[in-house]
Every structure is written in structure tokens, then in C-alpha cells.
Design a protein around this motif. Structure first.
Motif, short mmCIF file in Angstrom:
data_model
loop_
_atom_site.label_atom_id
_atom_site.label_comp_id
_atom_site.label_asym_id
_atom_site.label_seq_id
_atom_site.Cartn_x
_atom_site.Cartn_y
_atom_site.Cartn_z
N MET A 1 37.35 37.36 50.32
CA MET A 1 38.04 38.36 49.49
C MET A 1 37.13 38.82 48.35
O MET A 1 37.05 40.03 48.05
CB MET A 1 39.32 37.76 48.92
CG MET A 1 40.18 38.75 48.20
SD MET A 1 41.13 39.73 49.36
CE MET A 1 42.40 38.56 49.79
N ALA A 2 36.43 37.88 47.72
CA ALA A 2 35.51 38.25 46.63
C ALA A 2 34.40 39.16 47.15
O ALA A 2 34.02 40.14 46.49
CB ALA A 2 34.91 36.99 46.01
N MET A 3 33.88 38.87 48.33
CA MET A 3 32.84 39.71 48.92
C MET A 3 33.37 41.11 49.23
O MET A 3 32.67 42.12 49.05
CB MET A 3 32.31 39.07 50.21
CG MET A 3 31.60 37.74 50.00
SD MET A 3 30.00 37.88 49.20
CE MET A 3 29.01 38.54 50.53
N ALA A 4 34.62 41.17 49.66
CA ALA A 4 35.24 42.47 49.96
C ALA A 4 35.43 43.30 48.69
O ALA A 4 35.10 44.50 48.66
CB ALA A 4 36.60 42.26 50.65
N ALA B 1 45.21 35.92 46.17
CA ALA B 1 43.75 35.90 46.02
C ALA B 1 43.25 37.21 45.43
O ALA B 1 42.38 37.24 44.55
CB ALA B 1 43.09 35.63 47.36
N LEU B 2 43.82 38.32 45.90
CA LEU B 2 43.42 39.64 45.42
C LEU B 2 43.68 39.79 43.92
O LEU B 2 42.84 40.29 43.17
CB LEU B 2 44.18 40.73 46.20
CG LEU B 2 43.83 42.18 45.89
CD1 LEU B 2 42.37 42.47 46.22
CD2 LEU B 2 44.74 43.12 46.68
N PHE B 3 44.86 39.33 43.46
CA PHE B 3 45.22 39.46 42.04
C PHE B 3 44.35 38.59 41.16
O PHE B 3 44.29 38.79 39.94
CB PHE B 3 46.70 39.11 41.84
CG PHE B 3 47.66 40.07 42.50
CD1 PHE B 3 47.27 41.36 42.81
CD2 PHE B 3 48.94 39.66 42.84
CE1 PHE B 3 48.14 42.25 43.43
CE2 PHE B 3 49.83 40.54 43.47
CZ PHE B 3 49.42 41.83 43.76
N ASP B 4 43.66 37.61 41.75
CA ASP B 4 42.74 36.77 40.99
C ASP B 4 41.45 37.51 40.68
O ASP B 4 40.70 37.11 39.79
CB ASP B 4 42.41 35.53 41.82
CG ASP B 4 42.60 34.24 41.05
OD1 ASP B 4 43.29 34.27 40.03
OD2 ASP B 4 42.05 33.21 41.48
N MET B 5 41.19 38.60 41.42
CA MET B 5 39.91 39.29 41.32
C MET B 5 40.03 40.72 40.83
O MET B 5 39.03 41.40 40.62
CB MET B 5 39.24 39.31 42.70
CG MET B 5 39.06 37.94 43.28
SD MET B 5 38.59 37.98 45.01
CE MET B 5 38.87 36.28 45.46
N MET B 6 41.26 41.17 40.67
CA MET B 6 41.49 42.56 40.30
C MET B 6 42.83 42.64 39.56
O MET B 6 43.77 41.95 39.92
CB MET B 6 41.54 43.41 41.58
CG MET B 6 41.56 44.89 41.38
SD MET B 6 41.63 45.76 42.99
CE MET B 6 40.00 45.45 43.65
N ASP B 7 42.89 43.49 38.52
CA ASP B 7 44.16 43.65 37.80
C ASP B 7 45.25 44.11 38.75
O ASP B 7 45.01 44.92 39.66
CB ASP B 7 44.01 44.67 36.67
CG ASP B 7 43.08 44.17 35.57
OD1 ASP B 7 42.92 42.94 35.46
OD2 ASP B 7 42.50 45.01 34.86
#
Length: 327
Positions: free
Chosen positions: A145-148, A194-200
Motif C-alpha cells: 500500500m505504501a508503494m502504491a 492501511a490507506l488512512f494510515d498513509m493519507m488524510d
């Protein structure tokens, strides 16, 4: 008989020894427990006395720890354990692993934390299709997810597609209340987390509404061609061979695909898992990588690694007994 040795090294002047040794030297005590050498610290000078090979290994460990602190990687009992494990196995340099920053969001840095995770991230970078296979807690989905998100930010892809098979032990979607989206939401929730951990949340919601980020069950992929996308198939052990083939043939131009799964956690009611079968089919195909993550790559609570290792040993023992019984 091995010769005793004494190795001295000096920490960089701009480094706080508290960051290296921990409050009350608790990290130093952890290192001393792992080695037989005597370690003496005076100011920023460290003296290691003992067996030649081990003294050099301890010296190499402290050099790596200096590098990790410089990379602003907080040293913890877990990261010390992982650094020692990497050095003892001769896998790679811990500071090289920890310096590989994939993404930073609101002061939180996402990076590989084990040699296996580093191999996984590097495989994603250089291959069009990467399979990440291993137990829970090894960062398969989270790192993908972080790579994406990083690829989207750098405009290397135009959208992110996150998908999972909607299969869980004993549950059928038809019996769940609500609309189709309400029915599949529990299966997709870990991907949103996981997405909300990397983006608002506001940003990710906006991108989802515009179709730049899509989170959908695997069945929604049928009949499509996924161009200019970073596509993640999670929980792939719950795909049938037919579903796996369907998904892989959705690959379009300018896209990258990551497939994650744990072959010990198959929830399919019957039949073969597409993830177990696919390596026999694609193992020799160029631009397709398979990365096996191990119990030592678990980066959750330290006890989780021990639990995963214990179950792994138990399963292997049972398998061995079963094979002997049929031998």
C-alpha cells in the motif's frame, strides 16, 4: 583456541549515546544479553573485549546502530533484535534496510524493517508482478500500500486499485444485511485502514469519489483491463485458480501488480487455492517475482513472532508425522 580481542570504536560526535544505548542503558543490556563479549562505554567511546569474531560482530552492530540513529530510526528492543538477526544471518546491512524510506505521512515514516521486507520492496520496484507470501504481521499488504501511494504521489501511475476476494470462513455475502457495498465493506475495511494510515481521510475520500482510488471485491475486476494502475490483490490465498488467472489477465499497460497472501490461512470451503498453484505456473516467467516472508519478518508485538514461529514448527511436525505414517 580462539584469541581474545579488544575492539574500540568512537561514536560520531553529533550522536546522542542515549539514543544508541537507551534510557538507563536498557538497549545496551539487551545487546550484552545476546553476546558473550564485555562491552564498556565511556563517553562516546565503546570498548568490546572477547572472542575476535564476536568482538568484530559487536563492533559491526554498533556501527549499524549509529547509522540507524542518523537515519532517525528510533532504536527499540525490536529493532535491536532485528539488526542482530540480520547481522548474524549475514543477510544485509540493517542501516541499508532502515534507510529505505518509502513514504512519510504526518511525521510517520514507513520503511522496511527486516531483510525479507527489504527484498519484497525491492522486488516490487523492479518487477511488474510481485507475489508477497508469508504469515500475518510481515507487512505484505501495508508495504504494498505504501508503494502504491508513493507511486501515485510521484505520478508513476494514475490510480490505485485495491481488491480482495470476499471469502471468509463460514460466511456467505447473501446472508448479510444491506446493499452490496455494505455487505462487502467488512472484507475491504483492512485495506481502508492501511490507506488512512498513509493519507488524510479527506484526501483519500476525495480520490475514491473521483475513481483515482478504487477499493472493490475481486469479482468487480472481471472483464476489465487495468491500465496505468497500481493494483493490489490482498488475501490471495482465498482465490480459486480460475479467479487468480482472471485477475492476472486484467493487467494493462503502465501498471504494476502486487499479490499478497498467507497459504496457511486458506478460507476456501473446498478446492485448490490459486495462490498455492500459481508459483508452479509462473515461477520461471520473467518480470514476475515471488518473495517468501518468514516468521522472523513479523514486525508486530514481539510475542506475535514467537506465536507464528511456534505454529510454523507445530505444522511442520504434524506434516512430518503424517508423511511418516503414510511412508
Amino acid at each position: 583456541m580462539t584469541q581474545p580481542s579488544q575492539v574500540r570504536l568512537v561514536a560520531p560526535a553529533d550522536l546522542s549515546m542515549v539514543d544508541v544505548l537507551g534510557e538507563g542503558d536498557h538497549l545496551l543490556k539487551l545487546i550484552e544479553d545476546q553476546f558473550e563479549s564485555d562491552i564498556t562505554v565511556r563517553g562516546n567511546e565503546i570498548t568490546i573485549s572477547g572472542d575476535v569474531a564476536e568482538a568484530q560482530a559487536v563492533s559491526a552492530l554498533f556501527t549499524e546502530l549509529f547509522g540507524m540513529v542518523k537515519e532517525r530510526e528510533p532504536l527499540t528492543p525490536d529493532s535491536i533484535d532485528r539488526a542482530i538477526d540480520m547481522l548474524k544471518r549475514g543477510e544485509c546491512s540493517p542501516s541499508t534496510v532502515f534507510s529505505d524510506v518509502i513514504l512519510t505521512h504526518r511525521g510517520k515514516t514507513i520503511r522496511p524493517k527486516t531483510a525479507g521486507q527489504k527484498r519484497y520492496v525491492d522486488a516490487i520496484r523492479v518487477n511488474t508482478v510481485t507475489f508477497g507470501i508469508g504469515p500475518a504481521g510481515t507487512g505484505k499488504t501495508y508495504l504494498a500500500m505504501a508503494m502504491a501511494v508513493d507511486a501515485l504521489r510521484k505520478k508513476e501511475v494514475g490510480r490505485i486499485i485495491l481488491t480482495r476476494p470476499a471469502v471468509e470462513a463460514g460466511e456467505k455475502l447473501g446472508y448479510l444485511p444491506g446493499t452490496l457495498y455494505e455487505k462487502v465493506d467488512p472484507y475491504l475495511r483492512p485495506l481502508y485502514d492501511a490507506l488512512f494510515d498513509m493519507m488524510d481521510i479527506e484526501k483519500s475520500t476525495s480520490l475514491t469519489e473521483r475513481g483515482v482510488i478504487e477499493v472493490a471485491p475481486l469479482a468487480f475486476m472481471r472483464g476489465r483491463t487495468l491500465n496505468d494502475s497500481f493494483v493490489i490483490l490482498d488475501e490471495a490465498q482465498n482465490t480459486s485458480p480460475e479467479q487468480m488467472k482472471m485477475f492476472l489477465t486484467r493487467l494493462g499497460f503502465g501498471s504494476k501488480v502486487v499479490i499478497t497472501g498467507d497459504v496457511t490461512q486458506i478460507d476456501l470451503p473446498a478446492g485448490a487455492s490459486g495462490l498455492k498453484q500459481v508459483r508452479d505456473i509462473l515461477g520461471e516467467v520473467d518480470d514476475v517475482a515471488f518473495v517468501e516472508l518468514q516468521p522472523r519478518d513479523v514486525v508486530r508485538h514481539r510475542l506475535v513472532q514467537r506465536i507464528v514461529t511456534a505454529y510454523h514448527a507445530y505444522d511442520e511436525a504434524r506434516q512430518g508425522a503424517h508423511e511418516q505414517g503414510h511412508g
